[in-house]
Design a protein around this motif. Structure first.
Motif, PDB file in Angstrom:
ATOM      1  N   ASP A  23      35.165  37.633  38.010  1.00  0.00           N
ATOM      2  CA  ASP A  23      36.566  37.918  38.364  1.00  0.00           C
ATOM      3  C   ASP A  23      37.123  36.865  39.325  1.00  0.00           C
ATOM      4  OD1 ASP A  23      36.833  40.109  36.735  1.00  0.00           O
ATOM      5  OD2 ASP A  23      36.578  41.605  38.332  1.00  0.00           O
ATOM      6  N   ALA A  24      36.313  36.470  40.306  1.00  0.00           N
ATOM      7  CA  ALA A  24      36.767  35.468  41.277  1.00  0.00           C
ATOM      8  C   ALA A  24      37.093  34.157  40.557  1.00  0.00           C
ATOM      9  CB  ALA A  24      35.692  35.238  42.342  1.00  0.00           C
ATOM     10  N   ASP A  25      36.272  33.820  39.574  1.00  0.00           N
ATOM     11  CA  ASP A  25      36.478  32.609  38.790  1.00  0.00           C
ATOM     12  C   ASP A  25      37.784  32.695  37.990  1.00  0.00           C
ATOM     13  OD1 ASP A  25      35.406  30.062  38.144  1.00  0.00           O
ATOM     14  OD2 ASP A  25      35.009  30.808  36.106  1.00  0.00           O
ATOM     15  N   ILE A  44      43.522  41.790  36.659  1.00  0.00           N
ATOM     16  CA  ILE A  44      42.296  41.892  37.465  1.00  0.00           C
ATOM     17  C   ILE A  44      42.546  42.709  38.737  1.00  0.00           C
ATOM     18  CG2 ILE A  44      40.571  40.604  38.800  1.00  0.00           C
ATOM     19  CD1 ILE A  44      40.988  38.309  36.717  1.00  0.00           C
ATOM     20  N   LEU A  45      43.548  42.324  39.525  1.00  0.00           N
ATOM     21  CA  LEU A  45      43.675  42.912  40.861  1.00  0.00           C
ATOM     22  C   LEU A  45      44.174  44.357  40.871  1.00  0.00           C
ATOM     23  CD1 LEU A  45      44.896  39.771  42.846  1.00  0.00           C
ATOM     24  CD2 LEU A  45      42.579  40.723  42.724  1.00  0.00           C
ATOM     25  N   LYS A  58      35.587  38.014  48.660  1.00  0.00           N
ATOM     26  CA  LYS A  58      34.415  37.337  49.264  1.00  0.00           C
ATOM     27  C   LYS A  58      33.917  36.203  48.379  1.00  0.00           C
ATOM     28  CE  LYS A  58      31.953  40.396  52.446  1.00  0.00           C
ATOM     29  NZ  LYS A  58      32.467  41.772  52.296  1.00  0.00           N
ATOM     30  N   GLU A  59      33.744  36.499  47.092  1.00  0.00           N
ATOM     31  CA  GLU A  59      33.261  35.493  46.135  1.00  0.00           C
ATOM     32  C   GLU A  59      34.240  34.316  46.059  1.00  0.00           C
ATOM     33  OE1 GLU A  59      30.636  35.111  44.004  1.00  0.00           O
ATOM     34  OE2 GLU A  59      29.585  36.844  44.828  1.00  0.00           O
ATOM     35  N   GLU A  67      40.691  31.537  51.842  1.00  0.00           N
ATOM     36  CA  GLU A  67      40.826  32.976  51.621  1.00  0.00           C
ATOM     37  C   GLU A  67      41.772  33.245  50.456  1.00  0.00           C
ATOM     38  OE1 GLU A  67      41.020  35.919  54.714  1.00  0.00           O
ATOM     39  OE2 GLU A  67      40.676  34.351  56.227  1.00  0.00           O
ATOM     40  N   LEU A  68      41.402  34.220  49.645  1.00  0.00           N
ATOM     41  CA  LEU A  68      42.211  34.574  48.481  1.00  0.00           C
ATOM     42  C   LEU A  68      43.633  34.949  48.889  1.00  0.00           C
ATOM     43  CD1 LEU A  68      42.698  35.238  45.523  1.00  0.00           C
ATOM     44  CD2 LEU A  68      41.466  37.396  45.833  1.00  0.00           C
ATOM     45  N   LYS A  69      43.765  35.719  49.978  1.00  0.00           N
ATOM     46  CA  LYS A  69      45.118  36.145  50.385  1.00  0.00           C
ATOM     47  C   LYS A  69      46.007  34.944  50.706  1.00  0.00           C
ATOM     48  CE  LYS A  69      44.004  37.269  55.247  1.00  0.00           C
ATOM     49  NZ  LYS A  69      44.513  36.120  55.971  1.00  0.00           N
ATOM     50  N   ASP A  70      45.413  33.895  51.294  1.00  0.00           N
ATOM     51  CA  ASP A  70      46.203  32.709  51.641  1.00  0.00           C
ATOM     52  C   ASP A  70      46.644  31.949  50.386  1.00  0.00           C
ATOM     53  OD1 ASP A  70      45.890  33.354  54.295  1.00  0.00           O
ATOM     54  OD2 ASP A  70      44.130  32.070  54.574  1.00  0.00           O
TER      55      ASP A  70
END
Length: 323
Positions: A23-25, A44-45, A58-59, A67-70
């Protein structure tokens, strides 16, 4: 350990066959590709449980060094950005940020303080308090103390300090006694003893309060809501009425808030996002049922007619089905 942020009546559950790495990918590709692939991000989210979203974040950070949020913030905009960023925050951090925002700048947004503090369990509030301290380096209580005053402040502090009893046991004798105390503190005397209302409503468990409200009705021949409205005013009145609503039915409380956010003058997307994100893993199925009750319109169709674009698509996924 079961999370205090998961309920059996959420619309978003653990996704079967989940892989945080995969999913992170996919999220990274959706953000980094030529133009953003909003549809993949939504799929996904909004379809992973809260715990799974934390693992994806995290991944993502391990793989991208950011960071994903950024990355979501720099790639998206408006309500859609706010919604997806909210989804990837841990729930206690999300609540802490909402509370901070409600107290920042000139004027305090009391309705947000009331909504969060009246509806969260003591276990949830402990985690929110810890998150608040971690993120801002000061205690939630200190912020509430400096931004609010009087009896309203006192009641908020009871709630922020997670002092509500959480046991499911009810005590009939105590309910009678508390009902008498409330009656003597309000309807029976000249002037009102707000402290007594604050103590009973902020310390007793919700099942215990429901029993107390029944006893109160017997003594007083009117509902506790009518007495609060008649005896107390301002933000304290709003807070105590919100607690009574949550004690009677938390989903009904949120359905009413959603109704106001959607049907009021102009849509209050900020409240809409907050409730859809914070309740989708807990009790949004029950909120949907309550939403439909008075109006006959489903939450799904209300969202459809009142929001648009990617924001609408993501909200409808969180909402789950139509009723």
């Amino acid at each position: 350990m079961a999370s205090v942020w998961v309920g059996s009546r959420g619309t978003v559950k653990d996704f079967p066959g989940f892989s945080a790495g995969r999913d992170a990918d996919a999220v990274r590709k959706a953000i980094k590709g030529l133009g953003t692939d909003e549809e993949s991000l939504i799929n996904i989210l909004t379809q992973r449980s809260c715990a799974q979203r934390q693992l994806i974040a995290k991944e993502y950070e391990a793989a991208c060094g950011k960071e994903l949020k950024d990355d979501l913030k720099s790639d998206l905009s408006g309500n859609f950005e706010h919604l997806l960023v909210s989804l990837v925050l841990p729930p206690a951090v999300f609540d802490a940020k909402q509370l901070k925002k409600a107290m920042k700048g000139t004027g305090t947004t009391e309705s947000i303080l009331i909504e969060i503090l009246a509806s969260r369990t003591s276990k949830q509030m402990k985690e929110v308090g810890d998150a608040f301290y971690t993120v801002y380096g000061k205690s939630l209580g200190d912020d509430i103390s400096s931004e609010t005053s009087g009896d309203f402040r006192k009641a908020l502090l009871f709630l922020a300090n997670a002092r509500r009893d959480e046991s499911s046991k009810v005590d009939g004798h105590l309910a009678k006694k508390d009902a008498e105390i409330l009656y003597n503190a309000g309807e029976k005397k000249w002037g009102t003893d707000e402290d007594k209302f604050i103590e009973v409503l902020c310390l007793r468990s919700f099942p215990q309060l429901r029993l107390t409200f029944d006893e109160y009705q017997k003594i007083c021949n009117k509902g506790i809501e009518a007495s609060i409205a008649g005896e107390i005013s301002g933000h304290l009145e709003d807070l105590l009425l919100a607690i009574v609503k949550c004690a009677r039915s938390t989903p009904a409380f949120f359905a009413e808030r959603l109704h106001k956010a959607i049907k009021g003058a102009g849509t209050d997307e900020y409240t809409l996002t907050r409730i859809m994100v914070s309740r989708s893993g807990i009790d949004l199925l029950d909120i949907r049922a309550e939403y439909k009750n008075p109006s006959g319109e489903s939450l799904h169709s209300a969202l459809k007619s009142d929001t648009s674009g990617d924001y609408e698509a993501a909200l409808l996924k969180l909402c789950g089905g139509d009723d």
